[in-house]
Design a protein around this motif. Structure first.
Motif, mmCIF file in Angstrom:
data_model
loop_
_atom_site.group_PDB
_atom_site.id
_atom_site.type_symbol
_atom_site.label_atom_id
_atom_site.label_comp_id
_atom_site.label_asym_id
_atom_site.label_seq_id
_atom_site.Cartn_x
_atom_site.Cartn_y
_atom_site.Cartn_z
ATOM 1 N N CYS A 1 7.740 -7.024 9.144
ATOM 2 C CA CYS A 1 7.921 -5.984 10.049
ATOM 3 C C CYS A 1 8.370 -6.492 11.484
ATOM 4 O O CYS A 1 8.908 -5.457 12.095
ATOM 5 C CB CYS A 1 6.890 -5.182 9.929
ATOM 6 N N PHE A 2 7.551 -7.277 11.835
ATOM 7 C CA PHE A 2 7.344 -7.584 13.433
ATOM 8 C C PHE A 2 8.687 -8.565 13.766
ATOM 9 O O PHE A 2 8.836 -8.597 14.804
ATOM 10 C CB PHE A 2 6.358 -8.190 14.058
ATOM 11 N N ALA B 1 4.280 -0.537 1.509
ATOM 12 C CA ALA B 1 3.605 -1.277 2.426
ATOM 13 C C ALA B 1 2.003 -0.900 2.229
ATOM 14 O O ALA B 1 0.946 -1.520 2.657
ATOM 15 C CB ALA B 1 3.881 -0.603 3.761
ATOM 16 N N THR B 2 1.450 0.321 1.820
ATOM 17 C CA THR B 2 0.388 1.017 1.680
ATOM 18 C C THR B 2 -0.501 0.648 0.351
ATOM 19 O O THR B 2 -1.423 0.709 0.080
ATOM 20 C CB THR B 2 0.249 2.264 1.859
ATOM 21 N N ALA C 1 6.172 -0.341 8.501
ATOM 22 C CA ALA C 1 7.281 -0.627 7.419
ATOM 23 C C ALA C 1 8.300 0.388 7.703
ATOM 24 O O ALA C 1 9.724 0.042 7.536
ATOM 25 C CB ALA C 1 6.737 -0.236 5.863
ATOM 26 N N LEU C 2 8.152 1.551 8.080
ATOM 27 C CA LEU C 2 9.234 2.701 8.298
ATOM 28 C C LEU C 2 10.002 2.261 9.546
ATOM 29 O O LEU C 2 11.274 2.466 9.433
ATOM 30 C CB LEU C 2 8.646 3.857 8.531
ATOM 31 N N ILE C 3 9.323 1.935 10.593
ATOM 32 C CA ILE C 3 10.114 1.642 11.867
ATOM 33 C C ILE C 3 10.898 0.273 11.447
ATOM 34 O O ILE C 3 12.145 0.106 11.857
ATOM 35 C CB ILE C 3 9.157 1.196 12.860
ATOM 36 N N ALA C 4 10.402 -0.947 10.804
ATOM 37 C CA ALA C 4 11.070 -2.116 10.662
ATOM 38 C C ALA C 4 12.216 -1.980 9.616
ATOM 39 O O ALA C 4 13.425 -2.298 9.692
ATOM 40 C CB ALA C 4 10.185 -3.007 10.144
ATOM 41 N N GLY C 5 11.850 -1.030 8.688
ATOM 42 C CA GLY C 5 13.024 -0.966 7.708
ATOM 43 C C GLY C 5 14.300 -0.197 8.109
ATOM 44 O O GLY C 5 15.362 -0.379 7.795
ATOM 45 N N TYR C 6 14.108 1.118 8.902
ATOM 46 C CA TYR C 6 14.994 1.856 9.552
ATOM 47 C C TYR C 6 15.921 0.869 10.662
ATOM 48 O O TYR C 6 17.005 1.113 11.059
ATOM 49 C CB TYR C 6 14.625 3.076 10.097
ATOM 50 N N ALA C 7 15.070 0.172 11.387
ATOM 51 C CA ALA C 7 15.567 -0.493 12.413
ATOM 52 C C ALA C 7 16.595 -1.746 11.755
ATOM 53 O O ALA C 7 17.573 -1.983 12.260
ATOM 54 C CB ALA C 7 14.667 -1.433 13.344
ATOM 55 N N GLY C 8 16.066 -2.125 10.532
ATOM 56 C CA GLY C 8 17.027 -3.218 9.938
ATOM 57 C C GLY C 8 18.272 -2.604 9.527
ATOM 58 O O GLY C 8 19.360 -3.304 9.439
#
Length: 824
Positions: free
Chosen positions: A589-590, A493-494, A442-449
């Motif tokens: 996320c993906f 997410a958790t 969730a963190l990777i997807a959120g900051y990438a977005g």
């Protein structure tokens, strides 16, 4: 860009410059990712008017959607969605294997793998069918990996409680808050009695152990061993499952304090290495406790050396309530901060030598040193899923720096997940694996977005002529916003996995994380890394003092917020809800295009299944001694005055019950307004609004007296006949039924009032439950009772003859033998 007011709704549309001349893709304007529809309205037409041209263009837009979805799929495929979905598919296959009601054979799995692999190759030119076969192949691979791990472990588990003398090599020494010491022993031998199927590793507690006991030494003592229990209710944590894959065959306690044993065989090389690591961890933990006393010292030992047994339960509860329990496990935050501290320190050090920095790639050298440092940190942390995942993520990131590649990406997370699933696929069933990977994704997807949004919005850099105060204000605002976003993304997410495993959420987790994240990042983790680096030189005191100050602040905040936190229990979360939310999380996320919209139906379905959940009306423990019934006023009534705390707490969270109601013995059950159990002569009864009365009977209870009158009868007797009330309304559960099938929940049908029973286990048993077949209760046998010892029979032969002669003389003179002689 024009605006159309359609039925009061403002709709913005991108208008093609040549609307009358369709492009090669139709009446659409495409960007890098997906299609946007053509103009809805023509200039000069009145707003709010839905003309035939509008309808025609809307129909063309709808008709062209399959092409837009195909375009979005092509973009996702080019960005590596196939590789990213491998871990969820393999993990899903492992979950299916572990949840099967039977143990599959390896041959059918191998045959299915071969068949689907050949089918995927034959259909390689048909894209959709080829992908379906590949997805099925990944699921089968996950199941096969789980099967291989199960066969590889083959942990022997004790079948029934027993007292025996154990000689074992110490693998782990843990000092507990209660003052006792918990030992993990590799069993070398057993005696009095000698166990034919002895467990290989046991975990036992002792009041006192030999002075300065270290891993690798051998101890001997009489212990009471018990097999690990099953779930306290259907769907809850399974101790037997985790013990099987941890290699633990029994748990228990010393009846007498253990002593050192001599003449034991030498340890193997792998055992010797593990013992050295454990001794190092104990040494580091002792040095930490010498500088930081109390609970803060125990948490510091947990963060640096992975030693968590000594943390007070009250502190654990405060951290759980406030959502700060993740601080106790060495996770991504700690590993990333450690790597950043090491790498930053190395770069500062290299900056002092300009000649060296100009000649060599100091960034890569710093990354290599950070990789070695985090590897040592993992060695201290022990075998924890969060630590393994974090190290793998950091290792991939640092290795990417060595090869001039992007450091942080979703692909790195997928690689870490694949490695863990290949080695220990059973971890996919645990909360640590699920929550750690969900939060990171969730963190990777959120900051990438967010980064993509900034690029698409063409955001300009802030002006450089800002005042120092303005720059400081902006920096603080960005830091706070980043902390809020991190807490919201990771917590959201958790939360579903935490609610499923622990039946609780943390209402104040956002506030707690905002307040403690700066403390962890400044006053706790950097001093911890410095303390470990300076410990060989004996200079660890001052960084540990700073770390202790930070921990005191964190615990103070956690305690203050925990006392003001509202109720955190959410009740039972159905497994279907978790599955649907997981699928929504994976899609959200993906994916990076309109494919994210596919997550919405799964999210809505997950919410609906949670809203339509069915909460049990009755809970029964697997030893047939404890019964819990939720009442209408938010309480749960139990039939014992001193119930098992762990079991009742789990039932309370599952039923969202705040208060535990103990049984009474002086209030008539018919007039009992509070819903207490009425217990008299070990017979406890309570009435349920839907199903009539529930009765708990002791070992010698009269079952027939309650047949037909009671809805449920629970008998604490393995020899009792469960079919004694056959043909009548009453459902009977004996100790044998519960020993064979595990704990149970009962739901009463609202129309007929019939009791529907659900057990935690099913037969035939899976390998981690197979030991249950050998217990006395599962075989319908009464508890073992020692025969009273005959002092005459136990005497040696010479003394025996003397006693017999004295008894004969006593009989011949008085006509009867003295009770002191003949009594057993």
């Amino acid at each position: 860009m024009q605006v159309l007011h359609l039925m009061g709704i403002e709709v913005r549309a991108t208008i093609s410059t040549a609307a009358s001349e369709p492009s090669e893709r139709g009446f659409f304007v495409y960007d890098d990712e997906e299609a946007t529809y053509d103009a809805w309205s023509q200039p000069g037409q009145p707003r709010g008017f839905l003309s035939s041209q509008h309808v025609a263009r809307l129909l063309r837009w709808v008709a062209h959607q399959p092409d837009a979805w195909k375009r979005a799929w092509q973009v996702e495929w080019s960005r590596g969605i196939g590789f990213l979905t491998l871990p969820p598919l393999i993990g899903g296959g492992a979950v299916v294997y572990f949840l099967l009601p039977f143990e599959p054979s390896i041959l059918p799995l191998a045959a299915a793998l071969l068949f689907v692999g050949v089918l995927a190759w034959l259909l390689r030119r048909r894209h959709v069918w080829h992908l379906a076969c590949l997805a099925m192949l990944a699921l089968l691979v996950g199941g096969a990996l789980a099967k291989l791990e199960t066969e590889r472990k083959s942990t022997p588990i004790l079948g029934s409680p027993i007292a025996t003398e154990v000689t074992g090599r110490v693998a782990l020494v843990e000092l507990q808050e209660s003052g006792r010491t918990r030992l993990t022993l590799d069993v070398l031998s057993t005696a009095r009695p000698k166990l034919r199927y002895a467990p290989e590793r046991v975990r036992v507690t002792a009041r006192q152990v030999p002075d300065k006991l270290l891993p690798g030494e051998v101890v001997r003592g009489v212990v009471r061993l018990m097999p690990p229990s099953g779930p306290v209710r259907p769907g809850s944590y399974d101790f037997a499952f985790q013990s099987y894959f941890d290699g633990l065959g029994a748990i228990g306690f010393f009846l007498r304090n253990p002593v050192r044993a001599e003449g034991a065989p030498a340890a193997s090389s792998s055992q010797s290495l593990a013992q050295r690591v454990e001794r190092l961890r104990m040494t580091i933990a002792d040095k930490i406790r010498a500088v930081i006393p109390g609970a803060s010292g125990e948490i510091a030992a947990a963060l640096i050396a992975g030693v968590r047994a000594g943390i007070p339960e009250a502190v654990n509860e405060d951290l759980r309530i406030t959502g700060l329990a993740h601080v106790l496990s060495i996770s991504g935050l700690h590993m990333a901060l450690a790597a950043a501290t090491i790498m930053g320190s190395m770069r500062v050090l290299f900056a002092l030598f300009p000649g060296f920095s100009a000649r060599y790639p100091v960034k890569k050298v710093s990354a290599l040193v950070a990789l070695a440092g985090t590897g040592f940190y993992l060695l201290l942390a022990g075998d924890q899923v969060a630590a393994n995942r974090s190290f793998l993520m950091v290792a991939v990131m640092l290795t990417a720096i060595l090869f001039d590649r992007a450091a942080l990406s979703m692909r790195n997370l997928a690689i870490a997940a694949l490695i863990i699933l290949l080695i220990t696929p059973h971890e996919v069933m645990g909360p640590s694996f699920q929550m750690s990977f969900a939060a990171t994704a969730a963190l990777i997807a959120g900051y990438a977005g967010w980064k993509q949004w900034r690029l698409n919005g063409k955001r300009h850099a802030p002006p450089t002529n800002r005042s120092p105060l303005s720059r400081l204000t902006r920096y603080v605002a960005v830091l706070v916003a980043g902390s809020v976003a991190t807490s919201v993304l990771a917590g959201g997410a958790t939360s579903i996995f935490g609610a499923y495993h622990f039946q609780r959420i943390s209402p104040l987790t956002l506030v707690a994380n905002l307040a403690t994240t700066p403390i962890i990042g400044i006053l706790i983790m950097p001093p911890a890394v410095m303390a470990v680096a300076l410990m060989p030189f004996g200079l660890e005191a001052w960084p540990l003092m700073v770390m202790g100050l930070g921990l005191d602040l964190m615990l103070g905040i956690a305690h203050w917020l925990a006392n003001r936190s509202p109720m955190d229990a959410v009740g039972i979360v159905p497994a279907s809800t978790v599955i649907l939310f997981t699928m929504a999380l994976v899609l959200g996320c993906f994916t990076t295009t309109r494919m994210r919209l596919l997550a919405l139906p799964f999210l809505v379905a997950g919410v609906l299944t949670f809203a339509m959940r069915q909460v049990p009306d009755l809970y029964i423990s697997e030893d047939a001694r404890l019964i819990g019934m939720p009442t209408a006023d938010g309480q749960i009534a139990v039939n014992r005055t001193r119930p098992n705390a762990f079991t009742t707490q789990d039932w309370q969270r599952a039923a969202s019950a705040m208060t535990l109601v103990k049984p009474v013995d002086d209030v008539p059950a018919d007039n009992d307004p509070s819903g207490n159990f009425l217990c008299k002569d070990d017979v406890c009864t309570i009435k349920h609004p839907l199903g009539g009365s529930i009765v708990s009977l002791p070992e010698d209870g009269d079952v027939k007296a309650y047949c037909g009158n009671a809805a449920v009868i629970v008998i604490d007797d393995a020899t009792a006949n469960s079919s004694v009330c056959r043909g009548k309304r009453s459902k009977v559960l004996t100790k044998r039924d519960l020993a064979q099938n595990g704990s149970a929940t009962i739901t009463f049908d609202k129309k007929s009032g019939e009791a529907i029973i659900q057990h935690a286990l099913r037969r035939p048993y899976r390998p981690w439950h197979d030991h249950r077949r050998f217990s006395r209760e599962a075989r319908g046998m009464a508890p073992y009772k020692r025969k009273p010892r005959d002092p005459i029979a136990k005497l040696p032969s010479r003394k025996q003859s003397t006693v017999d002669k004295r008894a004969a003389e006593a009989v011949s003179t008085s006509g009867s033998a003295p009770p002191s002689v003949l009594a057993p």
